[in-house]
Write an enzyme that holds these catalytic residues in place. Structure first.
Site, short mmCIF file in Angstrom:
data_model
loop_
_atom_site.label_atom_id
_atom_site.label_comp_id
_atom_site.label_asym_id
_atom_site.label_seq_id
_atom_site.Cartn_x
_atom_site.Cartn_y
_atom_site.Cartn_z
N LEU A 193 73.29 26.90 -12.49
CA LEU A 193 74.19 25.86 -12.02
C LEU A 193 73.52 24.50 -11.88
O LEU A 193 74.10 23.56 -11.34
CB LEU A 193 74.85 26.31 -10.71
CG LEU A 193 75.57 27.67 -10.85
CD1 LEU A 193 76.14 28.10 -9.51
CD2 LEU A 193 76.64 27.65 -11.91
N CYS A 194 72.29 24.37 -12.40
CA CYS A 194 71.59 23.08 -12.42
C CYS A 194 72.17 22.17 -13.50
O CYS A 194 72.50 22.63 -14.59
CB CYS A 194 70.11 23.29 -12.73
SG CYS A 194 69.09 23.50 -11.27
N MET A 202 64.84 21.16 -8.03
CA MET A 202 64.68 22.39 -8.81
C MET A 202 63.66 22.20 -9.94
O MET A 202 62.96 23.15 -10.31
CB MET A 202 66.02 22.86 -9.38
CG MET A 202 67.00 23.35 -8.31
SD MET A 202 66.29 24.49 -7.08
CE MET A 202 65.67 25.79 -8.14
N GLU A 203 63.58 20.99 -10.48
CA GLU A 203 62.59 20.73 -11.53
C GLU A 203 61.16 20.85 -10.97
O GLU A 203 60.28 21.42 -11.61
CB GLU A 203 62.81 19.33 -12.12
CG GLU A 203 63.96 19.25 -13.12
CD GLU A 203 65.35 19.35 -12.48
OE1 GLU A 203 65.46 19.22 -11.23
OE2 GLU A 203 66.33 19.56 -13.23
N ASP A 241 49.59 35.47 -15.40
CA ASP A 241 49.37 36.04 -16.74
C ASP A 241 47.89 35.98 -17.12
O ASP A 241 47.34 36.93 -17.69
CB ASP A 241 50.21 35.25 -17.75
CG ASP A 241 50.11 35.80 -19.16
OD1 ASP A 241 50.12 37.03 -19.31
OD2 ASP A 241 50.02 35.00 -20.11
#
Lengths: 162, 162, 162, 162, 162, 162
Positions: free
Chosen positions: E80-81, E116-117, E131
């Site tokens: 929803l961004c 959010m970014e 990782d």
């Protein structure tokens, strides 16, 4: 396949939650699927698009490439689809007076079918036709997007009822 | 808009070659578009999907999210679409006995319309329904995918002829 | 391979239409490919980039990561490429006074070769160098992007003519 | 622009670390960029590709669409590029006996230039030619990928030295 | 902001359905956000990663590039961004004996914030550390991923309570 | 596994350069991984999110779909991860008074493990919760993102120390 009991939807767990179902136990077989749709527009627009049969017009090539690339992105677009390595995709167009039939065939050798890849190829090719003609025919419709035939997997050969 | 002369397709140059047309000179206006389609299946499958109105079933939420995310990827999927910053997207579902109506509305403030974003949202939400029900109804059809209404831009308000 | 008759292009069907050719019947073998290119710039710019050998400069690491990620997106970028599961990718840089040689090697175990993955890795790494130096050398050139060697598949080992 | 002091690379901070530089303070202007490259192959392969001028052959349309879509993905491919809303992209091809010149022009109205979008369009179109002809000419080379011209931004009009 | 009444979640409509909320009426302002997290591992693994301060080790550059690219894909990852044009992104690392602090700052000039970014940049950079070290420390933890500060928009400057 | 000597990081070559390590020689086995994290917020926000258990609220379904789609994009987000064909992904949520536990399990049949896919699913689902609640609780924290268990591959079954 059509008389499979419409029990639970397989993409939901017993609580109704979405999940990517486990296909790890399914057989690796050759699988194909063909889908089609009909793009409804006006005769003069069909004529404009068919001019693509003449030299130097890119309408159908653009829609075909979009469809092929769309097929490759199916698992990225449809949330519960499994990624798979497509071994081939083709997209074709047929014409009558006021419509264009879009069809696509996808193939893989894997554990899950390619119905969604064929349907996605047709949908994206059809949307690209919408984009191409929307300035001259905003009323155009992509109609009758459906699976036509599939082979491979546990259920083998399935053909749509006429 | 519907009586625009069906001259050349705007996505082709004078040689018939595909290009992303220059929208740099168009006005920045608020633009909206609404599109819809009808997903045709069986009454028992509609009932299964509608169970999503009950707690704990994710079918429609999955299709809705897929449609919203698909709208955001429109310029990546449709080759000659311009990238644009969507200011909102919504996807809705309505039911009758043997079909589900999918509709979507997209908005932006920019130089180019959002018809393709609304159509893409509906198509991807509809394909997600195909994926969800294909094991119980491989004969399902996504029908009548079309633009319903648009506002903004040079041509202003356009509504589909009834 | 070089003396293959330049008959029809395999990515076109008999009507000249683009398609993703069917590789389902090809053997699964280990396949590798190496590609390279030369990035031409000025000696002072090569010196700036080489400072990356010193602590705390990220120029080459950025180009290397871009190349590796580009290789993984090859089938998304090149319309008729098949998706495949890369088993390794590496990107290297060599220097002389006024140029930087970019090379990449890709490997897979599958039904189709990795030439395009190696070429794409080099191209994206080279474009990243362009991006890094364009403010100081807008005249830089990515030159001589080519396949160097490949193994696996029906034709076995191929090495570029000197 | 060419005599800008080759001081620090702007994509690195004072510690040499990669970052996406802040373009928030730059002016919004119309910006264009043109790039080109030369695809070197054999005369018989150029003839095969040129047959695309005839009806029903999709080679160049495929490369053109790939280039346009590649331009739209530039900020996703090149790590430190800013996302921007392209207002147009075009890709062209010219021929001589044994090579194909690929060129692309990109435009935007924004705070950052479109050099990388033009270069990426040319590179991806060129890679698509590689893919198309690699079975008949694995020795083909994409040569001389460079910026040709740019307008807009603080430095205004720049043209490559002849 | 913290005492905003926890009324309805803004990403849901009055029926509880997910939607991309309409930001078309919000002001265009400069907006920034900073987020951070702590990657918990063992002292010997921190030492291995810090060797990246020495010449020729790419661990942190790889995580930094992944974080920057992740920030650019936020609207593609978080359903929803809104898509937005980032004007800058930076990712930094700090060390103590057995942990690595990852932080990121994102900026835009637009109608919606970049929280959010910044959070996505930190998460993807942190996952890349996972990782890199998972073969030597599968027990590593990405902890305390949170927003630290934001500016711009209706609520102005917000800083996390200590 | 935990007592593996923390020698060199496997994602770096002997010069410290990042590469996608060659997994071509590893065995094809069934592999699974489970990861989890804890999303810390306020009791009233947990109550809002839990309302998702009631009809017509899409919060958790949105986060779940985002997590599943994120898992499928792992190799595109984490630079040195190998692409692999996931055979299943599921994302679950558990609640206590002021936190939400997010967990995910991923499976494949292949040459490389799915730890990063499980961790990425959890991270993206958690970021989606951040996005959903950030207007009411900007102080929310995604905590304790870690691998819980893995099976398959050379090392067999691994479970986190309590």
């Amino acid at each position: 396949m059509t008389d499979a009991p419409p029990s639970a939807l397989t993409h939901l767990d017993s609580d109704g939650r979405a999940r990517m179902v486990d296909v790890g136990g399914k057989d690796v077989t050759d699988r194909t699927a063909t889908a089609s749709a009909r793009f409804l527009t006006r005769p003069d627009v069909v004529a404009l698009v068919r001019a693509d049969d003449l030299p130097k017009a890119d309408v159908l090539a653009t829609a075909r490439i979009a469809g092929i690339q769309g097929a490759k992105r199916t698992s990225d677009l449809i949330p519960l689809c499994h990624p798979l390595d497509l071994s081939s995709v083709s997209v074709d167009f047929d014409f009558d007076e006021s419509s264009i039939v879009v069809s696509a065939t996808a193939k893989t050798r894997g554990r899950t079918g390619v119905e969604m890849e064929a349907l996605t190829a047709v949908a994206i090719a059809g949307l690209t036709l919408h984009d191409m003609v929307k300035a001259v025919d905003p009323e155009a419709i992509l109609d009758d997007l459906k699976l036509v035939e599939k082979t491979g997997g546990k259920r083998g050969h399935w053909t749509r009822n006429a």
